[in-house]
Enzyme design. Structure first.
Site, mmCIF file in Angstrom:
data_model
loop_
_atom_site.group_PDB
_atom_site.id
_atom_site.type_symbol
_atom_site.label_atom_id
_atom_site.label_comp_id
_atom_site.label_asym_id
_atom_site.label_seq_id
_atom_site.Cartn_x
_atom_site.Cartn_y
_atom_site.Cartn_z
ATOM 1 N N CYS A 86 0.760 -1.073 0.019
ATOM 2 C CA CYS A 86 -0.080 -0.014 0.119
ATOM 3 C C CYS A 86 0.750 1.274 0.093
ATOM 4 C CB CYS A 86 -0.989 0.081 0.960
ATOM 5 S SG CYS A 86 -1.978 -1.299 1.069
ATOM 6 N N HIS B 36 -3.340 7.187 2.478
ATOM 7 C CA HIS B 36 -3.552 5.916 2.145
ATOM 8 C C HIS B 36 -5.182 5.764 2.483
ATOM 9 C CE1 HIS B 36 -3.794 1.635 0.867
ATOM 10 N NE2 HIS B 36 -3.743 1.617 2.196
ATOM 11 N N ASN C 29 -9.989 -0.203 -0.281
ATOM 12 C CA ASN C 29 -8.387 -0.011 -0.429
ATOM 13 C C ASN C 29 -7.930 -0.655 -1.642
ATOM 14 O OD1 ASN C 29 -5.696 -0.120 0.197
ATOM 15 N ND2 ASN C 29 -5.874 -1.326 2.008
HETATM 16 N N1 ACO Z 1 -18.179 -8.716 8.926
HETATM 17 C C1 ACO Z 1 -18.822 -8.991 10.100
HETATM 18 N N2 ACO Z 1 -17.742 -9.196 11.003
HETATM 19 C C2 ACO Z 1 -16.461 -9.435 10.818
HETATM 20 C C3 ACO Z 1 -16.030 -9.087 9.409
HETATM 21 C C4 ACO Z 1 -16.943 -9.013 8.502
HETATM 22 N N3 ACO Z 1 -16.312 -8.548 7.177
HETATM 23 N N4 ACO Z 1 -14.389 -9.010 9.564
HETATM 24 C C5 ACO Z 1 -14.389 -9.310 10.935
HETATM 25 N N5 ACO Z 1 -15.459 -9.436 11.662
HETATM 26 C C6 ACO Z 1 -15.663 -9.914 12.799
HETATM 27 C C7 ACO Z 1 -14.306 -10.594 13.655
HETATM 28 O O1 ACO Z 1 -14.477 -11.930 13.379
HETATM 29 C C8 ACO Z 1 -14.585 -10.052 15.025
HETATM 30 O O2 ACO Z 1 -15.583 -11.212 15.674
HETATM 31 P P1 ACO Z 1 -15.522 -11.495 17.291
HETATM 32 O O3 ACO Z 1 -15.255 -10.371 17.875
HETATM 33 O O4 ACO Z 1 -16.726 -12.493 17.337
HETATM 34 O O5 ACO Z 1 -13.998 -12.410 17.270
HETATM 35 C C9 ACO Z 1 -14.927 -8.804 14.835
HETATM 36 O O6 ACO Z 1 -15.563 -8.546 13.625
HETATM 37 C C10 ACO Z 1 -14.193 -7.845 15.232
HETATM 38 O O7 ACO Z 1 -12.875 -8.006 14.423
HETATM 39 P P2 ACO Z 1 -11.716 -7.332 14.596
HETATM 40 O O8 ACO Z 1 -10.610 -7.571 13.352
HETATM 41 O O9 ACO Z 1 -11.077 -6.772 15.644
HETATM 42 O O10 ACO Z 1 -12.327 -5.604 14.002
HETATM 43 P P3 ACO Z 1 -11.474 -4.394 13.721
HETATM 44 O O11 ACO Z 1 -12.399 -3.211 14.482
HETATM 45 O O12 ACO Z 1 -10.198 -4.317 14.135
HETATM 46 O O13 ACO Z 1 -11.869 -3.789 12.210
HETATM 47 C C11 ACO Z 1 -10.669 -4.028 10.039
HETATM 48 C C12 ACO Z 1 -11.155 -4.896 11.403
HETATM 49 C C13 ACO Z 1 -11.486 -3.427 9.407
HETATM 50 C C14 ACO Z 1 -9.750 -5.153 9.443
HETATM 51 C C15 ACO Z 1 -9.544 -3.207 10.983
HETATM 52 O O14 ACO Z 1 -8.752 -3.977 12.027
HETATM 53 C C16 ACO Z 1 -8.612 -2.439 9.887
HETATM 54 O O15 ACO Z 1 -8.902 -1.648 9.134
HETATM 55 N N6 ACO Z 1 -7.279 -2.810 9.880
HETATM 56 C C17 ACO Z 1 -6.198 -2.083 9.628
HETATM 57 C C18 ACO Z 1 -6.226 -2.452 7.666
HETATM 58 C C19 ACO Z 1 -5.044 -1.849 7.114
HETATM 59 O O16 ACO Z 1 -4.683 -0.581 7.430
HETATM 60 N N7 ACO Z 1 -4.096 -2.435 6.460
HETATM 61 C C20 ACO Z 1 -3.018 -1.648 5.897
HETATM 62 C C21 ACO Z 1 -2.974 -1.198 4.543
HETATM 63 S S1 ACO Z 1 -3.137 -2.722 3.733
HETATM 64 C C22 ACO Z 1 -2.001 -3.487 2.739
HETATM 65 O O17 ACO Z 1 -1.011 -3.098 2.899
HETATM 66 C C23 ACO Z 1 -2.197 -4.631 1.779
#
Ligand code: ACO
Length: 322
Positions: free
Chosen positions: A113, A249, A279
């Site tokens: 990214c 980003h 993204n």
């Molecule tokens: N729909 C419904 N529920 C979901 C989904 C979904 N698509 N995905 C995960 N969940 C659930 C999980 O299973 C978890 O359930 P549990 O509590 O029963 O275990 C719950 O939602 C919370 O999951 P988290 O992973 O803790 O959710 P979070 O608030 O952290 O959000 C996300 C997840 C959106 C992925 C976030 O962590 C994020 O944006 N991370 C950073 C991404 C990023 O910046 N990447 C960098 C660039 S990408 C690159 O370089 C390729």
């Protein structure tokens, strides 16, 4: 003093739009969860057979047109992607042939990214040292091809697209500073675990998918982007209030909001496309830049901060006078 200044921008998104409601039919998720946790409403997905270079070519032609130059004047091509058309030749070389450009250096950059920020950094050095005068810098991805469409933790986050700029030598102003970093020790928080090292069959059989520990990546991204903002401002002896536009980003609206807060910037000064594009990895920053240039928000001579964080981990920023 020679600066590298953006003289034209372009972008392209595949026609096919996938909404959160479409995703509800594929994995156990909801429009509400995706919007609340990420800010994403929809993303564009490449058609069968549509590749990174197809998207890159369209974005590049737009950038060339907006710069008012002929493709033959380009003397450097740097293309950032993690989803190249082929193992080799590089997507930059394939793009070069499509644009009927011959002889200038052309190569890919792989920084996930942060790819476009890395690519812009490299191209800027070529221009500053007099090795190039008109560079085509592209970020293009078809991340949809490396997603596990049964993994709701990743497949809802990404989209496909391309953005491009023409960077030209300029005696007055342009890129003021670039800052790029990496720390490979975090590899397995965000990666495609399979690849050539495991044998080519792993790739061919479709096992080479993105895996991410989203929560840990989130915390790292927020902290790291905060630090890169300080580093950039300090290097230029500038204050937060000097910046006119933040073009971050586009991974998650919560990460973007946290960075804007750190900069004490109103969200009116932040370019947000994650809601419509998802993204798009290396394409996200140049896509957002092109959107804000074309709709008239970013104007000539305004101070623009580009920043990104991604797999590797890699992160970086570019401060420029547009
Ligand atoms: N729909 C419904 N529920 C979901 C989904 C979904 N698509 N995905 C995960 N969940 C659930 C999980 O299973 C978890 O359930 P549990 O509590 O029963 O275990 C719950 O939602 C919370 O999951 P988290 O992973 O803790 O959710 P979070 O608030 O952290 O959000 C996300 C997840 C959106 C992925 C976030 O962590 C994020 O944006 N991370 C950073 C991404 C990023 O910046 N990447 C960098 C660039 S990408 C690159 O370089 C390729």
């Amino acid at each position: 003093m020679i600066y590298a200044r953006i003289s034209g921008t372009g972008s392209y998104l595949p026609e096919n739009v996938m909404t959160n409601h479409d995703l509800e039919k594929i994995v156990e998720t909801s429009d509400q969860w995706i919007r609340e946790r990420t800010g994403i409403e929809q993303r564009h997905i490449a058609a069968d057979g549509e590749t990174t270079v197809d998207l890159a070519e369209k974005a590049s032609r737009m950038a060339i047109e907006s710069a008012g130059i002929d493709a033959s004047e380009i003397d450097l091509i740097v293309l950032a992607t993690s989803t190249p058309d082929k193992i080799f030749p590089s997507s930059a070389c394939i793009l070069q042939a499509r644009l009927d450009i011959h002889g200038c250096p052309a190569f890919d950059i792989q920084a996930v990214c942060t790819g476009f920020v890395y690519a812009l950094t490299v191209a800027e050095k070529f221009i500053k040292t007099g090795s190039a005068r008109k560079a085509l810098v592209v970020g293009a991805e078809v991340f949809s091809r490396i997603l596990n469409w049964q993994d709701r933790g990743t497949c809802v986050l990404f989209g496909d697209g391309a953005g491009a700029v023409i960077l030209e030598a300029n005696e007055e102003t342009g890129v003021l500073s670039t800052h790029i970093h990496a720390d490979g020790k975090y590899e397995n928080l965000l990666w495609v675990p399979h690849g050539i090292a495991d044998g080519y069959d792993e790739v061919k059989q479709g096992k080479a998918y993105v895996e991410m520990k989203g929560n840990e990546v989130f915390k790292m991204a927020v902290n790291t982007l905060g630090r890169i903002v300080d580093e950039t401002l300090d290097a230029n002896h500038m204050k937060k209030s000097d910046i006119d536009w933040l073009v971050p980003h586009q991974a998650n609206i919560r990460i973007i909001t946290a960075t804007a807060k750190k900069l004490k910037m109103s969200m009116d000064q932040v370019v947000v496309t994650v809601n419509k594009h998802g993204n798009t990895s290396a394409a996200s920053v140049p896509l957002a830049l092109d959107v804000a240039v074309r709709d008239g928000r970013i104007k000539r001579n305004e101070l623009v901060l580009l920043e990104a964080f991604g797999g590797g981990f890699t992160w970086g920023s570019v401060l420029l006078r547009y």
